[in-house]
Enzyme design. Structure first.
Site, mmCIF file in Angstrom:
data_model
loop_
_atom_site.group_PDB
_atom_site.id
_atom_site.type_symbol
_atom_site.label_atom_id
_atom_site.label_comp_id
_atom_site.label_asym_id
_atom_site.label_seq_id
_atom_site.Cartn_x
_atom_site.Cartn_y
_atom_site.Cartn_z
ATOM 1 N N HIS A 62 3.051 -7.366 -7.768
ATOM 2 C CA HIS A 62 4.395 -8.277 -8.481
ATOM 3 C C HIS A 62 4.995 -6.718 -7.786
ATOM 4 C CE1 HIS A 62 2.285 -10.820 -10.665
ATOM 5 N NE2 HIS A 62 2.385 -10.013 -11.799
ATOM 6 N N ASP A 109 3.416 -15.081 -5.055
ATOM 7 C CA ASP A 109 4.650 -14.520 -4.671
ATOM 8 C C ASP A 109 5.947 -15.089 -4.756
ATOM 9 O OD1 ASP A 109 3.169 -12.672 -2.236
ATOM 10 O OD2 ASP A 109 2.949 -13.520 -1.166
#
EC number: 6.3.4.4
Length: 411
Positions: free
Chosen positions: A40, A12
């Site tokens: 993403h 992340d």
């Protein structure tokens, strides 16, 4: 030549924005490991795109996108992602060597999570990799031949028969799985190719290739915070194994890190901040999983972990993400070492149990959001950036100051 973009925390980190920002300069963008457990998030012209399997180059019409052999593929989820885009013919290619996630894998994942409590996404990623290593998996290339697929399915049904009740598969599992493939195979088959040969040829021709990983280095199955890790190798080295490119093909390795730390799921996190400051970082940084929507645990930047990850990946430069999330904080901490049972640790250990953070504190700054030039950053923000660069020993080549693609400082 190929460049690698790799996360150097627990995932992340903002890899999607970086790949999206630089993808226009490449002929190929390749996703090289993981599955749809990763996500993403890309903001382009004010529109948020959440990608789970598709490489981030899909927003560029001239870019070819590859899902390579070490990725595990949910054909249902990939079909859903494909449907959100137009004109992917001859722009998206899925390796015929990539393994297929079956509905059974997700059921098994959820069953095991009840006792193991690792914090998986229960998407079937781990069990799919288990079958791959046991040499009993179904590969994407098998979908191209009905006879081979039927043989593989029959072997699968025989192997799981003793576990059907435990995993809650139901009486119609065999019929449902055949229908599942009938529904999605037609849609996905046109994209299945020998991507290994494709990439080897592209490299020999001197075409530019960008390799993007999923998750982060500290979740690597071998080198991460085991057992609280993912089921694949997440470092830059795995990019070669998955794509078929040899190590000599790798040029730059761009390590992606936030200006602070986050982790989703269970597992050790020495610099986690359990005070309202952690809540502030989560809220301001919108720290909720792209795939699961789970709130991420938040804390301060951990330089011990960062140095370790940079060494593992051979990072040639860093991208520092979400600097703007630290705006307005009076005192910013950085973990520079650990203490365990009275001993100071400056090297990242194989087991983080009982490791407590040793912090160095920096004066904060008012505003960095939207800044696009280094000289426009406030002095305290510049000092923070330079300290990280000096301590880690890797050049910071890029700083992100908002989710927008254009709000980026290039150094």
């Amino acid at each position: 030549m190929a460049d690698v973009v790799v996360g150097i925390q627990w995932g992340d980190e903002g890899k999607g924005k970086i790949v999206d920002r630089i993808a226009k300069d490449y002929d190929f963008v390749v996703r090289y490991q993981g599955g749809h457990n990763a996500g993403h998030t890309i903001v382009h012209k004010g529109v948020k795109h959440s990608l789970h399997l598709m490489p981030s180059g899909v927003l560029y019409p001239k870019c070819k996108n590859i899902i390579s052999s070490a990725v595990v593929v949910s054909v249902k989820d990939l079909c859903e992602e494909i449907s959100a885009f137009e004109d992917l013919e001859n722009r998206l290619f899925v390796s015929d060597r990539a393994h297929v996630i079956l509905p059974y894998h997700a059921k098994k994942d959820a069953f095991k999570e009840k006792s193991q409590n690792i914090g998986t996404t229960k998407k079937g990623i781990g069990p799919c990799y288990e079958d791959k290593m046991a040499r009993s998996g179904i590969r994407m290339g098998d979908l191209l031949d009905d006879k081979i697929l039927e043989e593989k399915l029959n072997a699968h049904f025989k192997a799981i028969e003793p576990f059907k009740e435990a995993y809650g598969l139901g009486e119609n599992y065999e019929k449902d799985l055949r229908e599942y493939f009938k529904t999605y195979a037609k849609k996905i088959c046109p994209f299945i190719k020998d991507t290994t040969s494709m990439l080897i040829e592209a490299n020999q021709k001197g075409e530019k290739i960008l390799l993007e990983g999923a998750q982060g280095t500290l979740l690597d199955i071998d080198l991460g915070t085991y057992p609280f890790v993912t089921s694949s190798n997440t470092t830059s080295a795995s990019a070669c194994v998955s794509t078929g490119l040899n190590p000599k093909a790798i040029n730059e390795v761009i390590g992606i890190t936030k200006a602070y730390s986050t982790r989703v799921g269970n597992g050790p996190f020495p610099s986690e901040d359990a005070t309202p400051m952690g809540d502030h970082l989560r809220t301001k940084g919108a720290e909720f999983g792209t795939t699961t929507k789970r709130p991420r645990r938040c804390g301060w930047l951990d330089l011990v972990a960062l140095k370790y990850a940079c060494a593992l990946n051979g990072c040639t430069q860093l991208a520092l993400m979400k600097l703007d999330v630290l705006d307005g904080i009076d005192a910013i901490k950085v973990c520079v070492a650990y203490e365990r049972k009275g001993e100071r640790l400056e090297a990242f250990p194989s087991d983080l149990k009982d490791c407590m953070p040793i912090y160095q504190t920096f004066k904060g700054w008012e505003k960095s959001v939207g800044v696009r030039k280094l000289e426009d950053l406030e002095p305290n923000a510049r000092e923070y950036v330079r300290f990280i660069e000096k301590e880690v020993g890797v050049k910071i080549g890029l700083i992100s100051t908002s989710p927008e693609r254009e709000d980026t400082i290039f150094l």
